[in-house]
Design a protein around this motif. Sequence first.
Motif, short mmCIF file in Angstrom:
data_model
loop_
_atom_site.label_atom_id
_atom_site.label_comp_id
_atom_site.label_asym_id
_atom_site.label_seq_id
_atom_site.Cartn_x
_atom_site.Cartn_y
_atom_site.Cartn_z
N ARG A 65 3.40 7.46 -5.90
CA ARG A 65 2.44 7.22 -4.82
C ARG A 65 1.01 7.11 -5.31
NH1 ARG A 65 3.03 7.04 0.50
NH2 ARG A 65 1.22 7.46 1.77
N ASN A 66 0.70 7.79 -6.37
CA ASN A 66 -0.67 7.75 -6.87
C ASN A 66 -1.07 6.35 -7.31
OD1 ASN A 66 -0.93 10.42 -6.46
ND2 ASN A 66 -0.50 11.02 -8.56
N ARG A 67 -0.11 5.60 -7.88
CA ARG A 67 -0.48 4.29 -8.37
C ARG A 67 -0.33 3.26 -7.30
NH1 ARG A 67 4.70 1.91 -9.96
NH2 ARG A 67 3.57 0.15 -10.70
N ALA A 68 0.08 3.63 -6.13
CA ALA A 68 0.27 2.70 -5.06
C ALA A 68 -0.98 2.04 -4.67
CB ALA A 68 0.79 3.41 -3.87
N LYS A 69 -1.75 2.63 -4.02
CA LYS A 69 -2.83 2.00 -3.32
C LYS A 69 -3.62 0.92 -4.01
CE LYS A 69 -1.14 5.02 -1.13
NZ LYS A 69 -0.39 5.93 -1.40
N THR A 70 -3.21 0.30 -5.03
CA THR A 70 -3.97 -0.79 -5.56
C THR A 70 -3.02 -1.89 -5.84
OG1 THR A 70 -3.81 -0.69 -7.84
CG2 THR A 70 -5.05 0.95 -6.85
N LEU A 71 -3.09 -2.90 -5.11
CA LEU A 71 -2.14 -3.97 -5.20
C LEU A 71 -2.11 -4.62 -6.54
CD1 LEU A 71 -2.65 -5.20 -1.74
CD2 LEU A 71 -1.06 -3.67 -2.74
N PRO A 72 -1.11 -5.42 -6.73
CA PRO A 72 -0.77 -5.97 -8.00
C PRO A 72 -1.67 -6.98 -8.60
CG PRO A 72 0.83 -6.46 -6.39
CD PRO A 72 -0.27 -5.77 -5.71
N TRP A 73 -1.30 -8.05 -8.81
CA TRP A 73 -1.98 -8.98 -9.64
C TRP A 73 -3.02 -9.70 -8.86
CZ3 TRP A 73 1.20 -13.41 -8.15
CH2 TRP A 73 2.30 -12.98 -7.44
N TRP A 106 0.81 -1.21 0.00
CA TRP A 106 0.00 0.00 0.00
C TRP A 106 0.85 1.27 0.00
CZ3 TRP A 106 1.07 2.87 4.31
CH2 TRP A 106 1.42 2.21 5.49
N LYS A 107 2.16 1.16 0.22
CA LYS A 107 3.02 2.34 0.21
C LYS A 107 3.32 2.83 -1.21
CE LYS A 107 5.27 1.54 4.66
NZ LYS A 107 6.55 1.32 5.38
N GLY A 108 3.07 1.97 -2.19
CA GLY A 108 3.22 2.40 -3.57
C GLY A 108 4.61 2.29 -4.16
N ASN A 109 5.55 1.72 -3.44
CA ASN A 109 6.90 1.51 -3.98
C ASN A 109 7.03 0.03 -4.30
OD1 ASN A 109 9.63 1.04 -4.43
ND2 ASN A 109 10.28 2.59 -2.96
N PHE A 110 7.13 -0.31 -5.58
CA PHE A 110 7.15 -1.71 -5.99
C PHE A 110 8.52 -2.19 -6.43
CE2 PHE A 110 2.77 -0.36 -6.16
CZ PHE A 110 2.15 -1.37 -5.43
N ASP A 111 9.58 -1.55 -5.92
CA ASP A 111 10.91 -2.09 -6.12
C ASP A 111 10.97 -3.46 -5.45
OD1 ASP A 111 11.86 0.05 -7.51
OD2 ASP A 111 12.97 0.94 -5.84
N GLY A 112 11.37 -4.48 -6.22
CA GLY A 112 11.44 -5.82 -5.68
C GLY A 112 12.87 -6.29 -5.50
N SER A 113 13.03 -7.55 -5.09
CA SER A 113 14.36 -8.11 -4.86
C SER A 113 14.44 -9.56 -5.30
CB SER A 113 14.73 -8.03 -3.37
OG SER A 113 14.91 -6.71 -2.94
N LEU A 114 15.62 -9.95 -5.72
CA LEU A 114 15.94 -11.35 -6.00
C LEU A 114 16.95 -11.77 -4.94
CD1 LEU A 114 15.92 -13.93 -7.75
CD2 LEU A 114 17.76 -12.89 -9.10
N ILE A 115 16.59 -12.77 -4.15
CA ILE A 115 17.39 -13.17 -2.99
C ILE A 115 17.81 -14.63 -3.14
CG2 ILE A 115 17.38 -13.41 -0.47
CD1 ILE A 115 14.88 -11.36 -0.70
N LYS A 116 19.06 -14.89 -2.84
CA LYS A 116 19.60 -16.25 -2.92
C LYS A 116 19.85 -16.77 -1.51
CE LYS A 116 23.72 -18.75 -4.57
NZ LYS A 116 25.01 -18.56 -5.29
N ILE A 117 19.28 -17.94 -1.20
CA ILE A 117 19.48 -18.59 0.09
C ILE A 117 20.34 -19.83 -0.16
CG2 ILE A 117 18.39 -19.61 2.12
CD1 ILE A 117 15.83 -18.13 1.31
N LEU A 169 14.23 -3.58 -11.17
CA LEU A 169 13.41 -4.74 -10.80
C LEU A 169 12.18 -4.20 -10.07
CD1 LEU A 169 13.22 -7.84 -10.76
CD2 LEU A 169 14.27 -7.77 -8.48
N GLU A 170 11.02 -4.32 -10.71
CA GLU A 170 9.82 -3.70 -10.19
C GLU A 170 8.61 -4.61 -10.37
OE1 GLU A 170 7.19 0.41 -10.77
OE2 GLU A 170 8.91 0.01 -12.04
N ALA A 171 7.94 -4.89 -9.27
CA ALA A 171 6.75 -5.75 -9.28
C ALA A 171 7.00 -7.04 -10.05
CB ALA A 171 5.55 -4.99 -9.87
N PRO A 172 8.07 -7.78 -9.74
CA PRO A 172 8.32 -9.05 -10.42
C PRO A 172 7.36 -10.12 -9.95
CG PRO A 172 9.90 -8.77 -8.65
CD PRO A 172 9.10 -7.49 -8.71
#
Length: 439
Positions: free
Chosen positions: A417-425, A327-338, A353-356
């Motif tokens: 921020r304007n496009r934030a408040k509506t979650l993704p898929w 809901w914060k509107g920042n869709f920077d994502g991450s690729l994490i290796k465990i 990398l955004e909304a992957p």
Amino acid sequence: MTKQHIKQLTVTLITLCVATLSGIKSAEAASFSVVADGLNNARGLSFGPDGALYVTEAGNGGNGACIPSVTGQGSLCYGATGQVLRIENGQTQTALTGLPSLALADGTNAGGARDIQFDASGKPYILLGYGANPSFRSNLGNVDLGKIIAPDFATNSWRSVADLSNYELVNNPDGSDVNSNPLGLFIDGDRLLAVDAGANDLLSVRNDGSNLQALAVFPQEILTNPVFPPSGEPSTEPGQVPDPTEQPPSQLPIQVVPSSVVKGPDGAYYVSQFTGFPFPEGKAKIFRVGTDGTTTVYADGFTHLTDLEFDSVGNLYALQYANQSAWKGNFDGSLIKIATDGTRKTILSGNGLEAPNALTIGADGAVYISNRSDRPGQGQIIRVETSQSVPEPTAVAGLVAFSVFSLGSLCYQKRNRNRAKTLPWQLHTSHQSLIRTND
């Protein structure tokens, strides 16, 4: 807020800038290249037996019959706009067209082709999402949303294998609101495994469609001191935001929202968690589900996980849709290796990398990701080099098994921020389907 209401609120997509965590280093940006661009709600991807990369597009709905969106944002309308793409040697072609799709009028919040996998013989299977109450599906006509299908690329046709959404309608294993949105598919011999983000379960079915059953059910979790969107600001879950004149609850039941499944080297299944509204940062987990259905937490401390993949030596790659609460509107994502010893490295965070949504590992060792997956006409497939990565500090505690260290969410400034408040898929935050204002 009633418990029922809270649940209905969780189907929308699919992470705190933790200022109190010290010593966290930003991940060094890995290099990546764009393999395909301009896709309509790009979702799952997998390499076929011919070496080509196959990608599902959920489409952008259409002008057909409509059903209400679980988020209350409007109506989801039907169209045969979903498809499968085949990418090879830099060339993109359509492999299958006319797949069912649901979306808002602007093509966002799309439900449709979610994942594609190939069995050991090279036969493809496609998972079709849905993202609503299964009882409404008949209003759309005889459509295959919410099912696993077996396509024939040569004839541009398919047959239904299993109806996952109907299973939720008839059985409702978690005893919560009736909602279905299948998201992730995995093939294990003659068994097809799928997670339903709306139903909160892991389903198993034979490849001939027999013996459909819930292998594991994920009950609601209790969130302590939940953080809600500020009062008066747009939200994909307006009914879930506390009245500003009332004291917000100190505890809140939220949906687990499973988003993908993969088989580990130990023979168990690993399931990623997206989490439900209000999408708490650092609370997403990776579950380990034994073949008998016994479920434990393998690792925690993530935010909005959407996919998992093991490489050939047992490292687990986790894809984070957003590093902050959706809901914060920042869709920077991450690729994490465990790694197999539990240590974590962030391969890529933000920097394009955004909304992957999904990942797969190629024969070249690179990671292929469906990027900007929550919007029509802007989706990408990117190829990420994995040689550059930075270990996360072990001080951010958080694992629950194999001493896997918890990953602190990376802090970023809010943008768009304007496009934030509506979650993704359409996921299912309460059972809402990984949806976002953009999908």
